[in-house]
Design a protein around this motif. Structure first.
Motif, PDB file in Angstrom:
ATOM      1  N   UNK A  36       0.877  -1.189   0.096  1.00 23.52           N
ATOM      2  CA  UNK A  36       0.104  -0.079  -0.125  1.00 23.52           C
ATOM      3  C   UNK A  36       1.028   1.329   0.163  1.00 23.52           C
ATOM      4  N   UNK A  37       1.871   1.293   0.753  1.00 25.60           N
ATOM      5  CA  UNK A  37       2.916   2.313   0.873  1.00 25.60           C
ATOM      6  C   UNK A  37       3.409   2.663  -0.581  1.00 25.60           C
ATOM      7  N   UNK A  38       4.052   1.708  -1.044  1.00 27.21           N
ATOM      8  CA  UNK A  38       4.991   1.760  -2.209  1.00 27.21           C
ATOM      9  C   UNK A  38       3.836   2.099  -3.501  1.00 27.21           C
ATOM     10  N   UNK A  39       2.458   1.715  -3.400  1.00 26.31           N
ATOM     11  CA  UNK A  39       1.683   2.100  -4.333  1.00 26.31           C
ATOM     12  C   UNK A  39       1.220   3.595  -4.258  1.00 26.31           C
ATOM     13  N   UNK A  40       0.952   3.790  -3.020  1.00 30.31           N
ATOM     14  CA  UNK A  40       0.729   5.320  -2.683  1.00 30.31           C
ATOM     15  C   UNK A  40       2.040   6.054  -3.289  1.00 30.31           C
ATOM     16  N   UNK A  41       3.219   5.920  -3.116  1.00 25.16           N
ATOM     17  CA  UNK A  41       4.443   6.659  -3.447  1.00 25.16           C
ATOM     18  C   UNK A  41       4.259   6.781  -4.834  1.00 25.16           C
ATOM     19  N   UNK A  42       4.066   5.707  -5.642  1.00 30.20           N
ATOM     20  CA  UNK A  42       3.880   5.500  -7.198  1.00 30.20           C
ATOM     21  C   UNK A  42       3.092   6.435  -7.804  1.00 30.20           C
ATOM     22  N   UNK A  43       1.905   6.477  -7.125  1.00 31.49           N
ATOM     23  CA  UNK A  43       0.668   7.207  -7.572  1.00 31.49           C
ATOM     24  C   UNK A  43       1.069   8.946  -7.278  1.00 31.49           C
ATOM     25  N   UNK A  44       1.594   9.054  -6.177  1.00 27.67           N
ATOM     26  CA  UNK A  44       2.060  10.493  -5.789  1.00 27.67           C
ATOM     27  C   UNK A  44       3.051  11.177  -6.748  1.00 27.67           C
ATOM     28  N   UNK A  45       4.111   9.970  -7.196  1.00 31.09           N
ATOM     29  CA  UNK A  45       5.100  10.467  -8.192  1.00 31.09           C
ATOM     30  C   UNK A  45       4.525  10.890  -9.680  1.00 31.09           C
ATOM     31  N   UNK A  46       3.515   9.950  -9.887  1.00 31.14           N
ATOM     32  CA  UNK A  46       2.807  10.091 -11.160  1.00 31.14           C
ATOM     33  C   UNK A  46       1.986  11.359 -11.368  1.00 31.14           C
ATOM     34  N   UNK A  47       1.477  11.491 -10.125  1.00 29.86           N
ATOM     35  CA  UNK A  47       0.491  12.896 -10.239  1.00 29.86           C
ATOM     36  C   UNK A  47       1.219  13.943 -10.230  1.00 29.86           C
ATOM     37  N   UNK A  48       2.408  14.108  -9.244  1.00 32.15           N
ATOM     38  CA  UNK A  48       3.295  15.106  -9.470  1.00 32.15           C
ATOM     39  C   UNK A  48       3.970  15.473 -10.873  1.00 32.15           C
ATOM     40  N   UNK A  49       4.245  14.457 -11.432  1.00 35.70           N
ATOM     41  CA  UNK A  49       4.797  14.520 -13.130  1.00 35.70           C
ATOM     42  C   UNK A  49       4.027  15.066 -13.883  1.00 35.70           C
TER      43      UNK A  49
END
Length: 155
Positions: free
Chosen positions: A10-23
């Motif tokens: 869940x934590x890794x998936x959340x980080x990936x989603x946040x990075x994608x949103x920031x980009x």
């Protein structure tokens, strides 16, 4: 799946989603500031099969065609043609031109395409050649002869 692995997933998936949103947000914000560079030939004939659309912001670079600079005596409006190796494009500019601007000189203009062969520029930059030298330095170097080394002399 044990609870610890599930929590990590869940934590890794959340980080990936946040990075994608920031980009995605950065690319969206930069989209308004992107000015593609064209030459006069590329504006008329197209660049890789695509011609710029009317209203598109762009940069254009070329040589000012001698005899085409038309200055309005009442305002700061200037119109001139730019050419590279093909057809010419008209540039309209309202403002004070750079000191290095002259006919036959290379320039780069940033503006908006208002019809297929006319650009309304909001910035004009004059380019100088690589042979440019400040007058003081040119005066000092008048008596000095410079000989380029031969490629075959390095033995």
């Amino acid at each position: 799946m044990n609870p610890r692995r599930k929590q990590r997933l869940v934590v890794v998936s959340g980080i990936i989603v946040l990075i994608g949103a920031a980009i995605s947000l950065m690319l969206y914000a930069l989209n308004d500031n992107i000015d593609l560079f064209y030459t006069p030939s590329e504006i008329i004939e197209g660049k890789k099969g695509q011609t710029p659309q009317v209203g598109q912001r762009l940069r254009i670079g070329g040589m000012v065609v001698p005899g085409t600079v038309d200055r309005n005596s009442q305002t700061l409006q200037v119109a001139f043609d730019l050419v590279d190796t093909g057809p010419a494009v008209t540039v309209l500019y309202n403002g004070i031109l750079p000191d290095l601007f002259r006919e036959g000189q290379g320039i780069v203009a940033t503006g908006t395409l208002i019809d297929p062969t006319t650009i309304e520029a909001h910035e004009v930059l004059a380019k100088h050649d690589e042979e440019y030298m400040p007058p003081e330095l040119a005066e000092k170097m008048k008596g000095i002869k410079h000989v380029k080394p031969d490629a075959g002399d390095s033995q």
